[in-house]
Design an enzyme around this catalytic site. Structure first.
Site, PDB file in Angstrom:
ATOM      1  N   GLU A   1     -15.643 -27.189  12.868  1.00  0.00           N
ATOM      2  CA  GLU A   1     -16.734 -26.226  12.884  1.00  0.00           C
ATOM      3  C   GLU A   1     -16.505 -25.184  11.791  1.00  0.00           C
ATOM      4  O   GLU A   1     -15.787 -24.199  12.011  1.00  0.00           O
ATOM      5  CB  GLU A   1     -16.802 -25.525  14.240  1.00  0.00           C
TER       6      GLU A   1
ATOM      7  N   HIS B   1     -11.553 -21.993  19.203  1.00  0.00           N
ATOM      8  CA  HIS B   1     -12.801 -21.710  18.508  1.00  0.00           C
ATOM      9  C   HIS B   1     -12.610 -20.510  17.585  1.00  0.00           C
ATOM     10  O   HIS B   1     -11.851 -19.585  17.894  1.00  0.00           O
ATOM     11  CB  HIS B   1     -13.913 -21.436  19.522  1.00  0.00           C
TER      12      HIS B   1
END
Length: 268
Positions: free
Chosen positions: A169, A97
């Site tokens: 993302e 992430h």
């Protein structure tokens, strides 16, 4: 075709809150027709075992961990290994992430090591890729995320890659300060990911300011096989609503020829 719809709680929820969410989710799923939708939730590691205990007799929801080290054990103070999160009940592990990369020094190399470790222990890697705002402004989003994915999947066999989920993302679209992406901004990045990996991986997901008002449109973008949701799914009723939207959208969707055909593990 499986439509993956999940949420990471990040550094939120006490043990009691996590257990309440899990119980509420199972109750809310009763009577719902998920169709091809596969829900997954990723609580903080402190709640992983407790949530697993609630979900263990119900196979509709997959459970994930937010991070894991690439080594199985050793002098890594404060870290948690893949065998440890698997022992606590995790079935998938979120890796790479942008917050981990920005604040904790994760690199393409450590992300690659983590992906390999997750696969080695039979869990599903949820590989996150995404570009910062300056890369978007320069028009290099597709090249950037394909390079990130290639670095993370380097050296893996075809069967191993087939077990990987990729979540795109964009850094500029996530978090409280993120702005929702316009579908047109996402078409080229997803087309690029699909050309390189769409026929090989378990699914391509989108994450970044996902909300009830844009979930259906995001799922309508070619090559998008699911959603990875943040704060919009931190309340169980809100998450159930997003699952309904995904189920309705998936039921009307014409599969893209390049979409990987995977078998849903949901139970309806």
């Amino acid at each position: 075709m499986t439509v993956w719809v999940g949420t990471s709680w990040k550094m939120n929820k006490t043990l009691a809150e996590a257990k309440g969410y899990a119980r509420g989710l199972l109750t809310g799923l009763d009577g719902r027709r998920l169709g091809a939708v596969q829900p997954f939730i990723i609580p903080p590691v402190t709640a992983l075992s407790a949530v697993a205990g609630i979900l263990e007799d119900d196979r509709r929801v997959l459970l994930g961990a937010q991070n894991a080290h690439w080594e199985d054990n050793g002098a890594w103070t404060g870290e948690v290994s893949v065998p440890q999160v698997a022992d606590a009940g995790a079935q998938l592990v979120e890796i790479g992430h942008s917050e981990r990369r920005a604040h904790f020094g994760e690199t393409d190399e450590t992300v690659r090591l983590k992906v390999a470790a997750v696969l080695r222990h039979g869990l599903t890697p949820l590989l996150c890729v995404g570009e910062p705002a300056d890369v978007l402004a320069a028009g290099n989003s597709a090249e950037f995320i394909v390079r990130q994915a290639a670095a993370a999947l380097d050296g893996l066999s075809g069967p191993e890659i087939a077990r990987v989920l990729i979540a795109y993302e964009p850094v500029w679209a996530i978090g409280a300060a993120g702005r929702p992406a316009e579908p047109d901004e996402l078409r080229d990045p997803f087309a690029a990911l699909a050309r390189s990996w769409g026929h090989q991986v378990a699914g391509l997901l989108y994450g970044g300011s996902v909300a009830p008002c844009n979930a259906a449109a995001l799922l309508g973008i070619p090559h998008v096989n699911g959603l990875f949701i943040g704060r919009a799914a931190w309340q169980v009723d809100a998450y159930l609503n997003l699952l309904d939207i995904a189920a309705d959208t998936a039921g009307c969707r014409i599969p893209d020829p390049i979409d990987n055909k995977t078998t849903s593990r949901t139970r309806n």
